[in-house]
Design a protein around this motif. Structure first.
Motif, PDB file in Angstrom:
ATOM      1  N   ILE A   1      11.483  -4.171   1.547  1.00 47.30           N
ATOM      2  CA  ILE A   1       9.903  -3.790   1.093  1.00 47.30           C
ATOM      3  C   ILE A   1       9.939  -4.189  -0.427  1.00 47.30           C
ATOM      4  N   LEU A   2      10.779  -4.106  -1.139  1.00 42.31           N
ATOM      5  CA  LEU A   2      10.787  -4.520  -2.563  1.00 42.31           C
ATOM      6  C   LEU A   2      10.475  -5.953  -2.812  1.00 42.31           C
ATOM      7  N   LYS A   3      11.386  -6.872  -1.881  1.00 39.97           N
ATOM      8  CA  LYS A   3      11.194  -8.040  -1.685  1.00 39.97           C
ATOM      9  C   LYS A   3       9.466  -8.659  -1.356  1.00 39.97           C
ATOM     10  N   GLU A   4       9.086  -7.639  -0.353  1.00 40.81           N
ATOM     11  CA  GLU A   4       7.897  -7.923   0.124  1.00 40.81           C
ATOM     12  C   GLU A   4       6.742  -7.613  -0.881  1.00 40.81           C
ATOM     13  N   LEU A   5       6.909  -6.695  -1.766  1.00 43.40           N
ATOM     14  CA  LEU A   5       6.086  -6.327  -2.888  1.00 43.40           C
ATOM     15  C   LEU A   5       6.052  -7.423  -4.019  1.00 43.40           C
ATOM     16  N   ASN A   6       6.926  -7.901  -4.064  1.00 41.46           N
ATOM     17  CA  ASN A   6       7.243  -8.979  -5.011  1.00 41.46           C
ATOM     18  C   ASN A   6       6.416 -10.286  -4.508  1.00 41.46           C
ATOM     19  N   SER A   7       6.611 -10.608  -3.466  1.00 38.62           N
ATOM     20  CA  SER A   7       5.810 -11.557  -2.681  1.00 38.62           C
ATOM     21  C   SER A   7       4.430 -11.425  -2.758  1.00 38.62           C
ATOM     22  N   TYR A   8       3.964 -10.200  -2.444  1.00 38.44           N
ATOM     23  CA  TYR A   8       2.497  -9.912  -2.323  1.00 38.44           C
ATOM     24  C   TYR A   8       1.810 -10.269  -3.984  1.00 38.44           C
ATOM     25  N   GLU A   9       2.735  -9.471  -4.663  1.00 43.25           N
ATOM     26  CA  GLU A   9       2.207  -9.839  -6.253  1.00 43.25           C
ATOM     27  C   GLU A   9       2.286 -11.343  -6.444  1.00 43.25           C
ATOM     28  N   LYS A  10       2.838 -12.124  -6.388  1.00 37.06           N
ATOM     29  CA  LYS A  10       2.934 -13.503  -6.468  1.00 37.06           C
ATOM     30  C   LYS A  10       1.852 -14.135  -5.768  1.00 37.06           C
ATOM     31  N   GLU A  11       1.635 -13.609  -4.470  1.00 38.04           N
ATOM     32  CA  GLU A  11       0.465 -14.330  -3.834  1.00 38.04           C
ATOM     33  C   GLU A  11      -0.796 -14.028  -4.600  1.00 38.04           C
ATOM     34  N   VAL A  12      -1.107 -12.780  -5.142  1.00 40.98           N
ATOM     35  CA  VAL A  12      -2.062 -12.564  -5.716  1.00 40.98           C
ATOM     36  C   VAL A  12      -2.377 -13.214  -6.807  1.00 40.98           C
TER      37      VAL A  12
ATOM     38  N   ASP B   1      -0.779  -0.777  -0.582  1.00 40.64           N
ATOM     39  CA  ASP B   1      -0.169  -0.542   0.669  1.00 40.64           C
ATOM     40  C   ASP B   1       1.370  -0.477   0.421  1.00 40.64           C
ATOM     41  N   CYS B   2       1.920  -1.789   0.281  1.00 36.72           N
ATOM     42  CA  CYS B   2       3.432  -1.987  -0.001  1.00 36.72           C
ATOM     43  C   CYS B   2       4.033  -1.122  -0.867  1.00 36.72           C
ATOM     44  N   ARG B   3       3.400  -0.483  -2.067  1.00 33.40           N
ATOM     45  CA  ARG B   3       3.806   0.069  -2.806  1.00 33.40           C
ATOM     46  C   ARG B   3       4.247   1.697  -2.326  1.00 33.40           C
ATOM     47  N   LYS B   4       3.137   2.125  -1.506  1.00 33.23           N
ATOM     48  CA  LYS B   4       3.126   3.338  -0.889  1.00 33.23           C
ATOM     49  C   LYS B   4       4.296   3.409   0.072  1.00 33.23           C
ATOM     50  N   ARG B   5       4.480   2.555   0.736  1.00 40.33           N
ATOM     51  CA  ARG B   5       5.764   2.121   1.827  1.00 40.33           C
ATOM     52  C   ARG B   5       6.987   2.343   0.963  1.00 40.33           C
ATOM     53  N   LEU B   6       6.945   1.611  -0.117  1.00 40.27           N
ATOM     54  CA  LEU B   6       8.372   1.540  -0.937  1.00 40.27           C
ATOM     55  C   LEU B   6       8.727   2.971  -1.489  1.00 40.27           C
ATOM     56  N   GLU B   7       7.506   3.549  -2.039  1.00 41.04           N
ATOM     57  CA  GLU B   7       7.751   4.922  -2.659  1.00 41.04           C
ATOM     58  C   GLU B   7       8.216   5.779  -1.638  1.00 41.04           C
ATOM     59  N   ALA B   8       7.897   5.788  -0.213  1.00 44.50           N
ATOM     60  CA  ALA B   8       8.227   6.653   0.967  1.00 44.50           C
ATOM     61  C   ALA B   8       9.784   6.282   1.339  1.00 44.50           C
ATOM     62  N   ALA B   9      10.165   5.039   1.340  1.00 47.56           N
ATOM     63  CA  ALA B   9      11.337   4.393   1.797  1.00 47.56           C
ATOM     64  C   ALA B   9      12.177   5.122   0.677  1.00 47.56           C
ATOM     65  N   LEU B  10      12.032   4.783  -0.487  1.00 43.50           N
ATOM     66  CA  LEU B  10      12.690   5.190  -1.919  1.00 43.50           C
ATOM     67  C   LEU B  10      13.201   6.852  -1.514  1.00 43.50           C
ATOM     68  N   GLU B  11      12.110   7.721  -1.492  1.00 44.85           N
ATOM     69  CA  GLU B  11      12.240   8.933  -1.240  1.00 44.85           C
ATOM     70  C   GLU B  11      13.189   9.338  -0.072  1.00 44.85           C
ATOM     71  N   ASP B  12      12.984   8.529   0.981  1.00 46.78           N
ATOM     72  CA  ASP B  12      14.006   8.754   2.239  1.00 46.78           C
ATOM     73  C   ASP B  12      15.447   8.453   1.714  1.00 46.78           C
ATOM     74  N   LEU B  13      15.432   7.323   0.971  1.00 47.93           N
ATOM     75  CA  LEU B  13      16.876   6.570   0.793  1.00 47.93           C
ATOM     76  C   LEU B  13      17.680   7.900  -0.311  1.00 47.93           C
ATOM     77  N   LYS B  14      16.681   8.311  -1.179  1.00 46.03           N
ATOM     78  CA  LYS B  14      17.390   9.291  -2.225  1.00 46.03           C
ATOM     79  C   LYS B  14      17.923  10.638  -1.540  1.00 46.03           C
ATOM     80  N   GLY B  15      16.929  10.968  -0.400  1.00 42.49           N
ATOM     81  CA  GLY B  15      17.322  12.251   0.517  1.00 42.49           C
ATOM     82  C   GLY B  15      18.721  12.016   1.157  1.00 42.49           C
ATOM     83  N   THR B  16      18.858  10.785   1.577  1.00 43.25           N
ATOM     84  CA  THR B  16      20.062  10.485   2.536  1.00 43.25           C
ATOM     85  C   THR B  16      21.254  10.428   1.708  1.00 43.25           C
TER      86      THR B  16
END
Length: 113
Positions: free
Chosen positions: A17-28, A64-79
């Protein structure tokens, strides 16, 4: 019950998701430059409208990508916390997870300024 395998999966999810976010920012950036260039050159209004739609679509993907990254980060931290509570704290997977957490936290800090 968290396992090392779950930790690896969640770490990979954050990386993707981090890679995806960087890609979208470059695309913008790229699409914004293209739109400005088209306006400057006096492009056909229809073509310009299409390009503006492409730019708007790209811009919508960033939050949208940021929101998914935040959720994935919280999930990772919990695990990670769950595994650390069971005295599993060492290994390549744990180091990689901690690095991703740090990288994502830095990204969020720098973008909030």
């Amino acid at each position: 019950m968290a396992t090392v395998r779950n930790l690896k999966i969640k770490t990979s999810t954050c990386k993707r998701i981090l890679k995806e976010l960087n890609s979208y920012e470059k695309e913008v950036e790229r699409e914004a430059a293209k739109t400005a260039d088209m306006k400057e050159k006096g492009a056909d209004p229809h073509d310009l409208k299409q390009q503006e739609n492409v730019l708007a679509e790209s811009r919508m993907m960033v939050p949208d990508c940021r929101k998914r990254l935040e959720a994935a980060l919280e999930d990772l931290k919990g695990t990670l916390v769950e595994l650390e509570e069971t005295d599993q704290k060492e290994g390549h997977e744990f180091e990689e997870a901690r690095n991703i957490i740090t990288d994502v936290a830095k990204l969020f800090e720098s973008s909030e300024v």
